[in-house]
Design a protein around this motif. Sequence first.
Motif, PDB file in Angstrom:
ATOM      1  N   ALA A  98       0.832  -1.209   0.000  1.00 52.40           N
ATOM      2  CA  ALA A  98       0.000   0.000   0.000  1.00 52.40           C
ATOM      3  C   ALA A  98       0.864   1.255   0.000  1.00 52.40           C
ATOM      4  O   ALA A  98       0.582   2.226  -0.723  1.00 52.40           O
ATOM      5  N   THR A 103      -8.059   5.523  -3.173  1.00 54.15           N
ATOM      6  CA  THR A 103      -9.308   4.944  -2.660  1.00 54.15           C
ATOM      7  C   THR A 103     -10.084   4.244  -3.768  1.00 54.15           C
ATOM      8  O   THR A 103     -10.621   3.139  -3.565  1.00 54.15           O
ATOM      9  N   GLN A 142      -6.956   0.774  -2.827  1.00 53.92           N
ATOM     10  CA  GLN A 142      -7.605   0.389  -1.571  1.00 53.92           C
ATOM     11  C   GLN A 142      -8.809  -0.507  -1.829  1.00 53.92           C
ATOM     12  O   GLN A 142      -9.017  -1.499  -1.126  1.00 53.92           O
TER      13      GLN A 142
END
Length: 624
Positions: free
Chosen positions: A464, A535, A539
Amino acid sequence: MGRYRIRVATGAWLFSGSHNRVQLWLVGACGEAELQLQLRPARGQEEEFDRDVPKDLGPLQFVKLRKHHSLVDDAWFCDLITVRGPGACEEAAFPCYRWVQGQGVLSLPEGTARLAGDNALDVFQKHRERELKERQKLYCWDTWKEGLPLTIAAGCQDDLPPNMRFHEDKRLDFEWALKAGALEMVLKRVYTLLSSWDRLEDFDQIFWGQKSALAEKVHQRWRDDELFGHQFLNGANPMLLRRSTSLPSRLVLPPGLEALGAQLDRELQNGSLFEADFILLDGIPANVIRGEKQYLAAPLVLLRMAPNGKLLPVVIQIQPPSPSTPTPPLFLPSDPPLAWLLAKAWVRNADFQLHQLQYHLLNTHLVAEVIAVATMRRLPGLHPVFKLLIPHIRYTMEINTRARSQLISEGGIFDKAVSTGGGGHVQLLRRAMAQLTYHSLCPPDNLADRGLLGIPSALYAHDALRLWGITARYVEGIVHLFYHRDDIVRGDPELQAWCREITEVGLCQAQDRGFPVSFQSQKQLCHFLTMCVFTCTAQHGAINQGQACLQMTITWHLGRRQPDMVPLGHHKEKYFSSPKAKAVLNQFQTDLEDLEREITARNEQLDLPYDYLKPSRIENSVTI
């Protein structure tokens, strides 16, 4: 007189072409000219024409088009129109990437990205003002449930603007896959109808059909403590675990467990004690499915990091203390095997609820929808931030609308199959909203807050952070092409309106949770845009891909790779036309390919590979 070469590209999706005739005009600074064409665009084709124009049009500003029909309005999906004028070294690009319907005239501006203050020619400013006015009528906010992010105003997918709908290929695959999953469930029900489930091994009767190599490994080792701990770091939901800074106040040790208390204190002092607290579930009403009452736990798990990097559970508390149970029972690895296994099963059940509702639905899907609606309402097509974000909001409005009408609706799949269904899921989402902070959506901040930086076995955290850095460099490369100074950021009215729309409107006054209401610098803007792209892509990939009876079927369907999947950064649409912006995108793709090789090499050395953040497996937007 000058000769112009025009190329018209049509989308490759089913029904993208049209039998209707299309009329085109070229509009330049010195005039406009209608092109005498008999264009009937064909699916997936690029048609090229040379036409002489009797006068010099000057620098091209727009291509205008109108689709004529007599009996049937046969919609056309136009990808891109390019024009090379007399003496020009390069083509002028006019991106469209939308449906052309009705008989009105559609104006496509030349595709160079421009800020509102950069419009030396007033025609572009008027165009962007008209565009936003039309879009704000088309894209309206709605409240699905009080206390949750606002959504697009659409009761079902048919109410959505056409350009936010699934293409036909995607729609057919999505609906047929649901039918195939339902058929699998029927077959499994028939297969198990006359058999009893007396042993854990009997669950193998439903573990066939759609599954992955990783799911097979988990199936073989699901009872192991090592795998149980591994899932908190690198499983479908790596978002709950945190390093303990003190013993949780809800942990009450009964007499006789002094040795456990001493062990926990040692681990705490060594920095090797971790916790996963599901307190958000405490008091959430459980569902009733087919007349049978369901149950929910709100467990606490304490784990220790062994010297070899393995995360192992130490103690599980199923429910927090209450007036009726001031000292709840604790479960330990030394307990009878089935008792310990049952405690871990309650934890996994609780993790499923938070994973699906808080970290998947709320923190990716609903946040991505807010970004998408605000982008369509506040940023014109010429704005560089629009061009940056538009590939990352493809299909998001439709998949979320389908979720609200089929998955989490009254009588939907959650009500039929999930313990938090029947209204508890909405209460849980409202509680989760309080934890939806700006920091929680930014991995460098979130992982630091949870004490998970620098752990070699934390593969989600490692990947990440690498993806965040790569995405940040891409965003910075685009932003710095257009915002040379902080005052340009502060002085962009469209950008500032977009920021307020997200924080104050879509996220319901989220400035109290750290979201900005304005951008004051390049750095602040880049950080926020990186959050938006991350996002909507990485994610969501991390949370969505690990998903594995009805629950198994729907989670496989939601987590499988889509046939029309666009990998992160590899969209074919050419929204930016400048060579510098194209170079920034090319570097983004190169950086992602380098990370792909790095993850592949690492995973070859691992017994349980972590693939969820491999760039080739990350969708370019929230599409499922």
